[in-house]
Every structure is written in C-alpha cells, then in structure tokens.
Design a protein around this motif. Structure first.
Motif, PDB file in Angstrom:
ATOM      1  N   GLU A  32      19.380   8.706  38.759  1.00  0.00           N
ATOM      2  CA  GLU A  32      18.631   8.246  37.598  1.00  0.00           C
ATOM      3  C   GLU A  32      17.445   7.432  38.094  1.00  0.00           C
ATOM      4  OE1 GLU A  32      22.664   7.807  34.895  1.00  0.00           O
ATOM      5  OE2 GLU A  32      21.533   6.008  35.386  1.00  0.00           O
ATOM      6  N   PHE A  33      16.293   7.611  37.442  1.00  0.00           N
ATOM      7  CA  PHE A  33      15.072   6.918  37.848  1.00  0.00           C
ATOM      8  C   PHE A  33      14.718   5.856  36.813  1.00  0.00           C
ATOM      9  CE2 PHE A  33      14.728  11.395  39.243  1.00  0.00           C
ATOM     10  CZ  PHE A  33      14.835  11.182  40.612  1.00  0.00           C
ATOM     11  N   TYR A  34      14.386   4.666  37.304  1.00  0.00           N
ATOM     12  CA  TYR A  34      14.045   3.536  36.434  1.00  0.00           C
ATOM     13  C   TYR A  34      12.770   2.881  36.925  1.00  0.00           C
ATOM     14  CZ  TYR A  34      18.840   3.828  34.716  1.00  0.00           C
ATOM     15  OH  TYR A  34      20.014   4.259  34.159  1.00  0.00           O
ATOM     16  N   GLN A  35      12.128   2.135  36.025  1.00  0.00           N
ATOM     17  CA  GLN A  35      10.963   1.342  36.392  1.00  0.00           C
ATOM     18  C   GLN A  35      11.007   0.021  35.642  1.00  0.00           C
ATOM     19  OE1 GLN A  35       7.360   3.448  36.727  1.00  0.00           O
ATOM     20  NE2 GLN A  35       6.139   1.627  37.154  1.00  0.00           N
ATOM     21  N   LYS A  36      10.590  -1.032  36.345  1.00  0.00           N
ATOM     22  CA  LYS A  36      10.489  -2.377  35.768  1.00  0.00           C
ATOM     23  C   LYS A  36       9.244  -2.999  36.387  1.00  0.00           C
ATOM     24  CE  LYS A  36      13.191  -6.662  35.407  1.00  0.00           C
ATOM     25  NZ  LYS A  36      14.473  -7.271  35.776  1.00  0.00           N
ATOM     26  N   GLY A  37       8.180  -3.117  35.592  1.00  0.00           N
ATOM     27  CA  GLY A  37       6.909  -3.606  36.144  1.00  0.00           C
ATOM     28  C   GLY A  37       6.404  -2.639  37.193  1.00  0.00           C
ATOM     29  N   VAL A  67       7.946  -2.095  40.054  1.00  0.00           N
ATOM     30  CA  VAL A  67       9.076  -1.731  40.914  1.00  0.00           C
ATOM     31  C   VAL A  67       9.761  -0.483  40.364  1.00  0.00           C
ATOM     32  CG1 VAL A  67      11.270  -2.508  41.900  1.00  0.00           C
ATOM     33  CG2 VAL A  67       9.429  -4.152  41.508  1.00  0.00           C
ATOM     34  N   LYS A  68      10.049   0.456  41.242  1.00  0.00           N
ATOM     35  CA  LYS A  68      10.774   1.665  40.859  1.00  0.00           C
ATOM     36  C   LYS A  68      12.155   1.631  41.497  1.00  0.00           C
ATOM     37  CE  LYS A  68       6.680   4.435  40.201  1.00  0.00           C
ATOM     38  NZ  LYS A  68       5.923   5.611  40.564  1.00  0.00           N
ATOM     39  N   MET A  69      13.135   2.190  40.780  1.00  0.00           N
ATOM     40  CA  MET A  69      14.503   2.213  41.295  1.00  0.00           C
ATOM     41  C   MET A  69      15.094   3.605  41.101  1.00  0.00           C
ATOM     42  SD  MET A  69      17.816  -0.172  40.309  1.00  0.00           S
ATOM     43  CE  MET A  69      17.811   0.190  38.553  1.00  0.00           C
ATOM     44  N   ASP A  70      15.675   4.133  42.171  1.00  0.00           N
ATOM     45  CA  ASP A  70      16.471   5.357  42.101  1.00  0.00           C
ATOM     46  C   ASP A  70      17.924   4.895  42.177  1.00  0.00           C
ATOM     47  OD1 ASP A  70      13.963   6.414  42.432  1.00  0.00           O
ATOM     48  OD2 ASP A  70      14.442   7.588  44.216  1.00  0.00           O
ATOM     49  N   TYR A  71      18.711   5.277  41.188  1.00  0.00           N
ATOM     50  CA  TYR A  71      20.098   4.806  41.101  1.00  0.00           C
ATOM     51  C   TYR A  71      21.046   6.004  41.070  1.00  0.00           C
ATOM     52  CZ  TYR A  71      24.304   2.763  39.030  1.00  0.00           C
ATOM     53  OH  TYR A  71      25.593   2.394  38.769  1.00  0.00           O
ATOM     54  N   TYR A  72      22.001   5.989  41.979  1.00  0.00           N
ATOM     55  CA  TYR A  72      23.016   7.035  42.071  1.00  0.00           C
ATOM     56  C   TYR A  72      24.330   6.451  41.541  1.00  0.00           C
ATOM     57  CZ  TYR A  72      19.580   9.218  45.116  1.00  0.00           C
ATOM     58  OH  TYR A  72      18.430   9.778  45.628  1.00  0.00           O
ATOM     59  N   PRO A  73      24.603   6.608  40.235  1.00  0.00           N
ATOM     60  CA  PRO A  73      25.749   5.926  39.627  1.00  0.00           C
ATOM     61  C   PRO A  73      27.105   6.378  40.162  1.00  0.00           C
ATOM     62  CG  PRO A  73      24.672   7.369  38.022  1.00  0.00           C
ATOM     63  CD  PRO A  73      23.831   7.365  39.246  1.00  0.00           C
ATOM     64  N   THR A  74      27.188   7.572  40.725  1.00  0.00           N
ATOM     65  CA  THR A  74      28.494   8.036  41.209  1.00  0.00           C
ATOM     66  C   THR A  74      28.823   7.511  42.601  1.00  0.00           C
ATOM     67  OG1 THR A  74      27.525  10.077  42.049  1.00  0.00           O
ATOM     68  CG2 THR A  74      28.408  10.122  39.802  1.00  0.00           C
ATOM     69  N   THR A  75      27.819   7.005  43.336  1.00  0.00           N
ATOM     70  CA  THR A  75      28.078   6.494  44.685  1.00  0.00           C
ATOM     71  C   THR A  75      27.773   5.008  44.823  1.00  0.00           C
ATOM     72  OG1 THR A  75      25.841   6.965  45.483  1.00  0.00           O
ATOM     73  CG2 THR A  75      27.478   8.740  45.683  1.00  0.00           C
ATOM     74  N   GLY A  76      27.040   4.447  43.867  1.00  0.00           N
ATOM     75  CA  GLY A  76      26.676   3.036  43.964  1.00  0.00           C
ATOM     76  C   GLY A  76      25.483   2.791  44.871  1.00  0.00           C
ATOM     77  N   CYS A  95      17.290   7.767  24.852  1.00  0.00           N
ATOM     78  CA  CYS A  95      18.562   7.799  25.582  1.00  0.00           C
ATOM     79  C   CYS A  95      18.833   6.423  26.171  1.00  0.00           C
ATOM     80  CB  CYS A  95      18.536   8.865  26.660  1.00  0.00           C
ATOM     81  SG  CYS A  95      17.496   8.481  28.062  1.00  0.00           S
ATOM     82  N   ARG A  96      20.085   6.069  26.198  1.00  0.00           N
ATOM     83  CA  ARG A  96      20.500   4.791  26.763  1.00  0.00           C
ATOM     84  C   ARG A  96      21.020   5.050  28.165  1.00  0.00           C
ATOM     85  NH1 ARG A  96      21.820  -0.352  26.076  1.00  0.00           N
ATOM     86  NH2 ARG A  96      23.877  -1.137  26.600  1.00  0.00           N
ATOM     87  N   PRO A  97      20.381   4.459  29.192  1.00  0.00           N
ATOM     88  CA  PRO A  97      20.791   4.717  30.568  1.00  0.00           C
ATOM     89  C   PRO A  97      22.078   3.988  30.926  1.00  0.00           C
ATOM     90  CG  PRO A  97      18.987   3.168  30.498  1.00  0.00           C
ATOM     91  CD  PRO A  97      19.233   3.608  29.080  1.00  0.00           C
ATOM     92  N   GLY A  98      22.441   4.052  32.191  1.00  0.00           N
ATOM     93  CA  GLY A  98      23.639   3.359  32.670  1.00  0.00           C
ATOM     94  C   GLY A  98      24.887   4.086  32.249  1.00  0.00           C
ATOM     95  N   PRO A  99      25.925   3.360  31.837  1.00  0.00           N
ATOM     96  CA  PRO A  99      27.213   3.975  31.539  1.00  0.00           C
ATOM     97  C   PRO A  99      27.156   5.068  30.472  1.00  0.00           C
ATOM     98  CG  PRO A  99      27.463   1.607  31.696  1.00  0.00           C
ATOM     99  CD  PRO A  99      25.987   1.907  31.766  1.00  0.00           C
ATOM    100  N   GLN A 100      26.148   5.074  29.598  1.00  0.00           N
ATOM    101  CA  GLN A 100      26.060   6.072  28.546  1.00  0.00           C
ATOM    102  C   GLN A 100      25.286   7.316  28.987  1.00  0.00           C
ATOM    103  OE1 GLN A 100      27.843   5.438  25.896  1.00  0.00           O
ATOM    104  NE2 GLN A 100      28.313   3.458  26.780  1.00  0.00           N
ATOM    105  N   GLN A 146      14.439   3.733  31.776  1.00  0.00           N
ATOM    106  CA  GLN A 146      14.774   4.973  32.459  1.00  0.00           C
ATOM    107  C   GLN A 146      13.605   5.941  32.313  1.00  0.00           C
ATOM    108  OE1 GLN A 146      18.442   6.924  31.368  1.00  0.00           O
ATOM    109  NE2 GLN A 146      18.344   8.253  33.165  1.00  0.00           N
ATOM    110  N   THR A 147      13.118   6.452  33.440  1.00  0.00           N
ATOM    111  CA  THR A 147      11.955   7.339  33.432  1.00  0.00           C
ATOM    112  C   THR A 147      12.336   8.781  33.699  1.00  0.00           C
ATOM    113  OG1 THR A 147      11.527   6.870  35.764  1.00  0.00           O
ATOM    114  CG2 THR A 147      10.395   5.486  34.127  1.00  0.00           C
TER     115      THR A 147
END
Length: 101
Positions: free
Chosen positions: A39-44, A46-55, A2-7, A29-30
């Motif tokens: 949406e949950f992401y990881q880079k090295g 660092v973990k990121m929780d991203y709420y695309p509808t609120t920014g 799956c392609r994260p972000g806008p898709q 995307q994890t």
C-alpha cells in the motif's frame, strides 16, 4: 473513499501484522498493488510503502543533510510502526538506509 490499513483490500486478503491505521495519523493512501501486497501512502513530502502482511515499511523523504533518502524497516513491532506513522523520521533501531540513484 477507501479506508486504508486494517480495512484495505490487501489487509483483508491475509491477516495484517499491525492494528495501526496510517490514515489515523494523517497519511493519505495514494494507491496499492495487490500482487506485491503493498500500500502506498503520502504525508506532506514523505512517501511510505507499507507491506501489511509482512510488517515492512519503506519511507522516502528529503533528509535535511543527506538529501533524498529511503529507510527500510522490516518486521516492525506494532508500537514501532505506530511511531513511524506518527513521525516518519523516528529512529526505531530497525532498518537500513539507501540513497536513491
């Protein structure tokens, strides 16, 4: 794959705040939670929780002097979100920090 972000499925449910795709900046995307619209992401390490509808973005990392920390950034403009995707330790001037218990 799956392609994260806008898709992503969550982004399709409602208009995302940003047009930046974290995967384009090395994030994997994890997972996601449709009910919470996160949406949950990881880079090295660092973990990121991203709420695309609120920014809203939460990054969790091991800070060199403070130890494990979480940084919350709300209502990030598109350019600030792009900077966080490029370098999650960037200082946007928006957000607050919390040390996990």
């Amino acid at each position: 794959s799956c392609r994260p972000g806008p898709q992503s499925l969550i982004a399709k449910m409602s208009k995302p705040v940003h047009n930046v795709n974290p995967a384009d900046h090395g994030w994997t995307q994890t997972g996601s939670n449709e009910q919470s619209r996160v949406e949950f992401y990881q880079k090295g390490d660092v973990k990121m929780d991203y709420y695309p509808t609120t920014g809203t973005v939460k990054t969790s990392m091991n800070h060199p002097s403070q130890g494990p920390t979480q940084m919350f950034r709300r209502d990030l403009p598109n350019d600030s979100f792009q900077r966080v995707c490029e370098e999650p330790r960037t200082h946007t001037g928006q957000g607050y920090q919390r040390k996990p218990k």
